[in-house]
Design a protein around this motif. Structure first.
Motif, mmCIF file in Angstrom:
data_model
loop_
_atom_site.group_PDB
_atom_site.id
_atom_site.type_symbol
_atom_site.label_atom_id
_atom_site.label_comp_id
_atom_site.label_asym_id
_atom_site.label_seq_id
_atom_site.Cartn_x
_atom_site.Cartn_y
_atom_site.Cartn_z
ATOM 1 N N LEU A 1 0.829 -1.081 0.079
ATOM 2 C CA LEU A 1 -0.073 0.148 -0.034
ATOM 3 C C LEU A 1 0.968 1.302 0.032
ATOM 4 C CD1 LEU A 1 -2.893 -0.790 2.400
ATOM 5 C CD2 LEU A 1 -2.963 -0.079 -0.158
ATOM 6 N N ALA B 1 2.347 1.692 -3.232
ATOM 7 C CA ALA B 1 1.375 2.316 -4.441
ATOM 8 C C ALA B 1 0.836 3.396 -4.065
ATOM 9 C CB ALA B 1 -0.231 1.531 -4.016
ATOM 10 N N PHE B 2 0.951 4.186 -2.931
ATOM 11 C CA PHE B 2 0.708 5.600 -2.572
ATOM 12 C C PHE B 2 1.556 6.390 -3.374
ATOM 13 C CE2 PHE B 2 1.956 9.414 -0.008
ATOM 14 C CZ PHE B 2 0.694 9.877 -0.138
ATOM 15 N N TYR B 3 2.886 6.151 -3.624
ATOM 16 C CA TYR B 3 3.581 6.931 -4.639
ATOM 17 C C TYR B 3 2.956 6.995 -5.950
ATOM 18 C CZ TYR B 3 7.050 6.594 -0.762
ATOM 19 O OH TYR B 3 7.669 6.704 0.407
ATOM 20 N N ALA B 4 2.420 6.285 -6.400
ATOM 21 C CA ALA B 4 1.827 6.123 -7.737
ATOM 22 C C ALA B 4 0.567 6.850 -7.937
ATOM 23 C CB ALA B 4 1.526 4.737 -8.280
ATOM 24 N N VAL B 5 0.096 7.103 -6.762
ATOM 25 C CA VAL B 5 -1.206 7.891 -7.008
ATOM 26 C C VAL B 5 -1.191 9.152 -7.930
ATOM 27 C CG1 VAL B 5 -3.175 9.129 -5.422
ATOM 28 C CG2 VAL B 5 -2.007 6.976 -4.802
ATOM 29 N N PRO B 6 -0.407 10.103 -7.516
ATOM 30 C CA PRO B 6 -0.544 11.277 -8.515
ATOM 31 C C PRO B 6 -0.409 10.934 -10.013
ATOM 32 C CG PRO B 6 1.128 11.518 -6.743
ATOM 33 C CD PRO B 6 0.822 10.212 -6.629
ATOM 34 N N ALA C 1 -1.206 8.058 -11.356
ATOM 35 C CA ALA C 1 -2.383 7.429 -11.447
ATOM 36 C C ALA C 1 -3.376 8.355 -11.966
ATOM 37 C CB ALA C 1 -2.586 6.567 -10.598
ATOM 38 N N ILE C 2 -3.767 9.289 -11.073
ATOM 39 C CA ILE C 2 -4.878 10.312 -11.160
ATOM 40 C C ILE C 2 -4.826 11.066 -12.441
ATOM 41 C CG2 ILE C 2 -5.858 12.393 -10.221
ATOM 42 C CD1 ILE C 2 -5.311 11.425 -7.396
#
Lengths: 287, 353
Positions: A13, A16-21, A23-24
């Motif tokens: 998790l 994955a957090f680092y991939a959020v921007p 991904a958005i």
């Protein structure tokens, strides 16, 4: 055991957090418009609601069939030429000391960094009837050659763009080949050519396959090169999308065509991910 | 934005950051807002020397007279017009239109009807009148050729263009079916008055014959002259304005007035524009006789009023076709309206074969 699993999940998790921007961003500017295209491909100007009319119309259209064949022809030809140019180059680069190889890499990368539009215009100057090549030919007293606004022009323009994409997977494969094999073959009395044919070339096949597939995927979507350097017979699927979107203004048709093109590329990408060495190109594990 | 003194003193770093961000973002929010006001109109044209002629003859004096600012954007495109109107997010107001777009735009509901109370078109030739578009000029298209090669043996009419054996040389036509179909019929010997309704089968047969001699199916108008200049082809279908520009630049190029296609340089107003009033006023200006004379002097495209032609400078008039010549063809956009999609598809298939 359960605790370890929880930790692992936490770790996953956190990563994955680092991939959020990113991904958005991808979701907003790529996935959403793409979804709209897919939805639009199942609509029709004539009737509201879900319909396969555009797909039925495309698959029965002579224009689609012809353009698909042209696209296939051009893709295969350009891939073949890129391979013929790239393999010897990659082979040569693999033999060089690292410092020299880095220099050569830059030379390969310079055209790779240049816009394909700019390169296509540059080619019109070089390949035209009064261009550099034909001027040189006329000095030799030979008749001019038609290199532009035909299939030759398209293949030159596309191969030039594609060579780096072919060089990288082949070079990476050649560099990863165990040196011992060459030494062993040579100790057993094999000559240079024999070593190449019996050892290096067969071992490099996964790299070649990966390069071929990657280049084919890229070729399928070519638009600028056939439009600028091609003749009347050099229309590819991307040009046909433009034709339906801008000339006929039939957006459901243009969308359906895009979905078909995307599907074809996706299938090729899946095959690419399955061959050894292929997944690395797509961003997967090295092995 | 007013901020009282204590508050400013207590301004935290966060506040400075947010106000800073707001100040940075302000232009992006304000500009579209301002563009929606009455003091501005967004015009889209094809650029080139015609674009600068329009700036000088129409937009600049329009702003001087009315105070309405004209913002020029390049690249009219029917697909973009449709996207704007259908998404109800209209950014363009007055758009230059190709002949074939006018009936299509009207049929698809993309254009506002021209407000006859604002736009005075009395005396305008009927050919350049449409309920949904104003005619700004009459353009002429015909055969261009190089004057420094070919030994003086030049195709001057469309039957000449089709006579490949008698008049050798590479040919260049457009990669679109409109105009090309009419040209093929005239090349096959059809008199301009009998071109419409077009005999499509005959036209395609004539195109079959010329196909081997055509070196280029040209996509961009600029290429119609640049390909002759760079010795890629010999005879092309192009426009007076393009050849005039080439001659001014010293390129050895000629143009035949023997058989021309005449069409209208249209402008239309996008349906649902928030600046309709200003857009109609600009259309009225485009339709003005003295503006068209000025535009004709600068661009060499003819005005849409018969009595205005005499007022055009003789130097520019040399470039204007004889509208009474029976060898010239007036392009009929109405004929194309319902047929253009199917024929465009058929033409593309034919090109690929």
């Amino acid at each position: 055991m359960a605790r370890a699993g929880g930790l692992e999940r936490q770790q996953a998790l956190r990563i994955a957090f680092y991939a959020v921007p990113a991904a958005i961003l991808m979701l907003a500017v790529f996935a959403v418009p793409l979804g709209t295209v897919v939805i639009q491909s199942f609509t029709s100007e004539a009737s509201p609601g879900f319909t396969l009319a555009s797909y039925a119309k495309i698959l029965s259209a002579t224009l689609f069939v012809r353009v698909s064949w042209k696209t296939l022809e051009i893709t295969l030809l350009a891939t073949a030429f890129a391979l013929l140019l790239a393999y010897p180059l990659a082979y040569y680069m693999a033999q060089q000391p690292p410092r020299r190889r880095a220099m050569l890499m830059i030379l390969v990368l310079v055209p790779f960094w240049t816009s394909v539009l700019v390169k296509s215009f540059a080619f019109t100057v070089i390949l035209g009837q009064s261009g550099l090549v034909n001027t040189a030919i006329s000095w030799l007293g030979l008749p001019p050659v038609k290199l532009l606004f035909n299939r030759i022009g398209v293949i030159i323009g596309m191969s030039h763009f594609l060579v780096p994409f072919m060089v990288f997977p082949i070079l990476s494969n050649l560099l990863n080949q165990p040196r011992d094999l060459v030494s062993a073959a040579s100790i057993l009395g094999a000559g240079k050519w024999r070593i190449f044919w019996r050892v290096t070339l067969p071992l490099s096949m996964p790299g070649v396959m990966a390069g071929v597939l990657l280049v084919m995927i890229l070729s399928l979507g070519f638009y600028v090169v056939p439009a600028l350097l091609g003749g009347r017979q050099d229309m590819m699927l991307a040009n046909l999308v433009d034709f339906y979107a801008r000339e006929i203004i039939d957006w459901p048709m243009a969308s359906a065509l895009s979905v078909i093109l995307m599907g074809t590329a996706a299938i090729a990408a899946i095959i690419l991910s399955l061959i050894p060495g292929g997944s690395a190109i797509l961003g997967g594990d090295e092995r | 934005m007013t901020v009282c003194k204590d508050e400013t003193l207590r301004a935290s770093r966060r506040r400075v950051l947010t106000t800073g961000a707001a100040a940075l973002a302000a232009p992006f929010i304000l500009i579209p807002g301002r563009a929606r006001g009455a003091g501005k109109v967004v015009v889209v044209n094809f650029g080139g020397s015609m674009g600068s002629a329009k700036q000088q003859a129409i937009y600049t004096p329009f702003t001087r007279e009315t105070g309405i600012e004209v913002v020029v954007v390049p690249g009219p495109d029917l697909a973009k017009i449709r996207a704007q109107v259908q998404s109800r997010d209209v950014e363009w107001d007055v758009v230059d239109l190709l002949d074939a777009w006018v009936p299509a735009g009207a049929r698809l509901g993309l254009l506002e009807p021209i407000d006859e109370k604002i736009v005075d078109r009395s005396g305008c030739i009927p050919f350049a009148r449409h309920d949904f578009a104003v005619g700004g000029s009459i353009y002429a298209g015909g055969i261009a050729f190089p004057t420094d090669r070919l030994g003086g043996k030049v195709a001057m009419t469309w039957p000449d263009f089709w006579n490949v054996a008698g008049i050798p040389g590479r040919r260049g036509l457009r990669n679109r079916v409109t105009d090309t179909l009419e040209i093929a019929l005239m090349g096959d010997g059809v008199a301009p008055k009998d071109v419409y309704p077009c005999d499509v089968e005959r036209a395609f047969k004539a195109l079959d014959r010329i196909k081997p001699a055509v070196s280029h199916w040209i996509a961009q108008t600029a290429q119609t002259v640049s390909l002759i200049q760079s010795n890629e082809t010999d005879f092309t279908f192009t426009y007076t304005t393009r050849v005039k520009d080439m001659q001014r630049a010293g390129v050895p190029m000629g143009y035949s007035f023997k058989q021309n296609l005449l069409g209208v340089g249209w402008a239309g107003v996008l349906k649902g524009t928030p600046r309709k009033e200003a857009a109609m006023r600009l259309c009225a200006y485009i339709a003005k006789k003295d503006r068209q004379v000025e535009l004709a002097n600068l661009s060499v495209d003819a005005p849409c009023y018969v009595d205005a032609l005499a007022k055009v400078d003789p130097e520019a008039r040399k470039w204007m076709p004889d509208v009474g010549d029976p060898n010239n063809l007036f392009v009929n956009a109405e004929w194309w309206d319902t047929r253009v999609d199917d024929l465009t598809r058929r033409f593309k298939e034919w090109l690929l074969a």
